[in-house]
Scaffold this active site. Structure first.
Site, PDB file in Angstrom:
ATOM      1  N   ASP A 199      26.772  -8.184  19.135  1.00 10.96           N
ATOM      2  CA  ASP A 199      25.657  -7.934  18.220  1.00 10.96           C
ATOM      3  C   ASP A 199      26.101  -7.986  16.758  1.00 10.96           C
ATOM      4  O   ASP A 199      27.163  -7.469  16.405  1.00 10.96           O
ATOM      5  CB  ASP A 199      25.136  -6.522  18.554  1.00 10.96           C
ATOM      6  CG  ASP A 199      23.910  -6.131  17.766  1.00 10.96           C
ATOM      7  OD1 ASP A 199      22.848  -6.688  18.042  1.00 10.96           O
ATOM      8  OD2 ASP A 199      24.020  -5.258  16.888  1.00 10.96           O
ATOM      9  N   GLU A 241      25.826 -13.102  18.132  1.00 13.90           N
ATOM     10  CA  GLU A 241      24.556 -13.020  17.427  1.00 13.90           C
ATOM     11  C   GLU A 241      24.857 -13.070  15.938  1.00 13.90           C
ATOM     12  O   GLU A 241      25.296 -12.084  15.344  1.00 13.90           O
ATOM     13  CB  GLU A 241      23.805 -11.718  17.735  1.00 13.90           C
ATOM     14  CG  GLU A 241      22.415 -11.762  17.120  1.00 13.90           C
ATOM     15  CD  GLU A 241      21.894 -10.446  16.535  1.00 13.90           C
ATOM     16  OE1 GLU A 241      20.691 -10.369  16.261  1.00 13.90           O
ATOM     17  OE2 GLU A 241      22.684  -9.506  16.344  1.00 13.90           O
TER      18      GLU A 241
END
Ligand code: GLC
Length: 530
Positions: A199, A241
């Site tokens: 993330d 990401e």
């Protein structure tokens, strides 16, 4: 042999929303295990599980308060392990989210760090006497956060956070933080998972005079992480990401020594733009601007995910156009994006939903499906933040939706006349061979027989009207001529002389040659047979 992820189809799953086995209102690992028949039938290769760690759930688990356990409503560690084993037994792979940039303010590290300026944990986070530092760093959650600094009255200093103020950023200048993160990766890799969706990777370091994104120090740590994974757990996947332009994304692949995969953020809003404008130009442009990536690497492509449909990677004019077109009702707007699911964005027009999926499956990259979109689930704009696109999975036509019989599920189940569980659910679509679910099922199965779609070059049929997206995918692995009509007007396509094609999605439809016509929003995956 090419790595497994190159030609894989991914399925992003929000555990809390999927299936609740103990009827406490939250999905859980036992519930997921009960639904593995479905995922196996659907034919996806790899499931991405959104954060399942201990968390106050103020950002649906992206606010981790302990990296070493499962959130109690999801089960215990053994449940997680059993689920991974069962998935592997069925030939499914599994990757999990890992949040490296920040923790919850409830994490013991932060609790300890904020106690005093002399705390041994103080340096795990980024503190300052003023909120003047790193002013060039943008604010990501524009709607809720006035600054990337929040004042902590306890010690009279500010702490740094790129996301919500309850998510303090870790200080990667501290070697102990870097080591702690490697230990966390090790712990989960030992559980046998196939990798991570990592993330928010661009923001690990801060440096004055920069926008604090994509810094060389960040890449250095990410390369160290990859070396660590490769050395001890070869073959496991790291998927980044990083919501960035293609040229800023390229360094995340490194020379094949950083991430094996990155999401292709910029192409996604352009697919929606192209459809609305009936003009492929922006997609052609962004694909031309997408540099080649190392042999062992792959793009992850997607239409929707658990966040807003982000418009960060389009011009301000295009953003206004997208908002006007897809979020005329301002309640659908959030930060720089749109909080809606695929089916409502397409006005529930089955032809457009299929067309967008066909593009996802035939353009370069490995497709990532968002749970519920395969049955055309809707969203709930009355829920705050991005919760409206994270409602319970609709399994059956029952007020529980087959999700949970709890009187208080974590979120209302969608029950309106168009998208409610009564109309939209897995069971009825499995029984109906003409359903969207069966179409997606067929696309997945067909895609797997056409490995050329994963990485082969993209050759546009530029001579066709702008309202078409027709292209060849050709390599030594084969050839596919993918045809898409972005408009309501029929589209005539002259196939190359002397070549006969088979429609891979409808092989029984007989050979195609000469001139063919695509109806409104039609699409074909043609494979030359002679
Ligand atoms: C990522 C997640 C998003 C989350 C944010 C902060 O962008 O996709 O859902 O809110 O990180 O952790």
């Amino acid at each position: 042999m090419q790595p497994w992820y190159i030609n894989a189809v991914f399925y992003q799953l929000y555990l809390r929303a999927f299936n609740d086995s103990d009827n406490d209102g939250h999905g859980d690992f036992t519930g997921l295990r009960q639904r593995l028949d479905y995922l196996e039938w659907l034919g996806v290769d790899c499931v991405w599980i959104m954060p399942m760690y201990r968390s106050p759930l103020r950002d649906d688990g992206y606010d981790i308060s302990s990296f070493y356990g499962i959130h109690p409503t999801y089960g215990v560690l053994e449940d997680f392990q059993m689920t991974v084993e069962e998935m592997h037994r069925r030939g499914l792979r599994v990757i999990v989210d890992m949040v490296v940039n920040h923790t919850s303010d409830q994490h013991p590290w932060f609790q300890e760090a904020r106690r005093s300026k002399d705390s041994p944990m103080r340096d795990f986070y980024v503190w300052s006497d003023t909120d003047e530092k790193y002013r060039e760093a943008r604010i990501i959650f524009l709607d809720t956060e006035p600054s990337n600094w929040t004042f902590d009255p306890l010690t009279g200093q500010y702490y740094w956070h790129r996301f919500f103020s309850h998510q303090p950023d870790l200080n990667y200048d501290n070697p102990k933080v870097r080591q702690a993160m490697l230990d966390i990766f090790k712990f989960w890799l030992e559980m046998g998972i196939d990798g991570f969706r990592v993330d928010a990777v661009p923001y690990l370091y801060e440096r004055e005079g920069t926008d604090c994104e994509n810094l060389p120090e960040t890449h250095e740590f990410l390369k160290e992480l990859r070396r660590f994974v490769d050395e001890h757990y070869p073959g496991r996947l790291l998927l980044a990401e990083a919501n960035q332009w293609p040229h800023d994304l390229l360094p995340y692949f490194g020379n094949g020594d950083e991430f094996q995969m990155c999401f292709h953020f910029p192409v996604m809003p352009r697919l929606y733009m192209a459809l609305a404008r009936q003009d492929r130009s922006s997609v052609v442009q962004i694909m031309a601007d997408t540099p080649p990536i190392p042999e062992s690497c792959q793009w992850a492509t997607f239409l929707r995910n658990h966040d807003e449909l982000t418009l960060e990677m389009v011009t301000p004019e295009d953003r206004e156009y997208m908002w006007d077109t897809y979020a005329a009702d301002r309640r659908y707007r959030i930060n720089l994006g749109i909080r809606r699911r695929l089916a409502p964005l397409m006005d529930n027009d089955r032809r457009k939903i299929e067309l967008m999926n066909s593009l996802l499956f035939t353009l370069p990259g490995a497709p990532v499906l968002y749970y519920g979109d395969e049955i055309g689930m809707g969203d709930d704009v009355t829920l705050p933040d991005r919760n409206g696109v994270r409602t319970p999975m609709q399994w059956i036509d029952d007020p529980s939706a087959g999700f949970s019989t709890s009187a208080s599920p974590y979120s209302p189940i969608i029950s309106d006349a168009v998208y409610g569980y009564h109309q939209v659910n897995v069971q009825s679509q499995q029984l109906d061979p003409n359903s969207l679910l069966h179409t997606i099922h067929r696309m997945i199965a067909t895609r797997k027989t056409l490995p050329v779609l994963a990485k082969a070059p993209l050759d546009w049929l530029h001579e066709l009207p702008l309202s078409s997206m027709c292209f060849w995918r050709r390599s030594s692995e084969g050839a596919v001529l993918a045809l898409h009509n972005l408009s309501e007007e029929p589209l005539a396509v002259r196939l190359p002389d002397g070549t006969t094609f088979t429609d891979a999605l409808n092989p029984d439809g007989g050979p195609c040659q000469g001139e063919i016509t695509l109806g409104a929003y039609g699409y074909r995956w043609l494979v030359p047979s002679s």
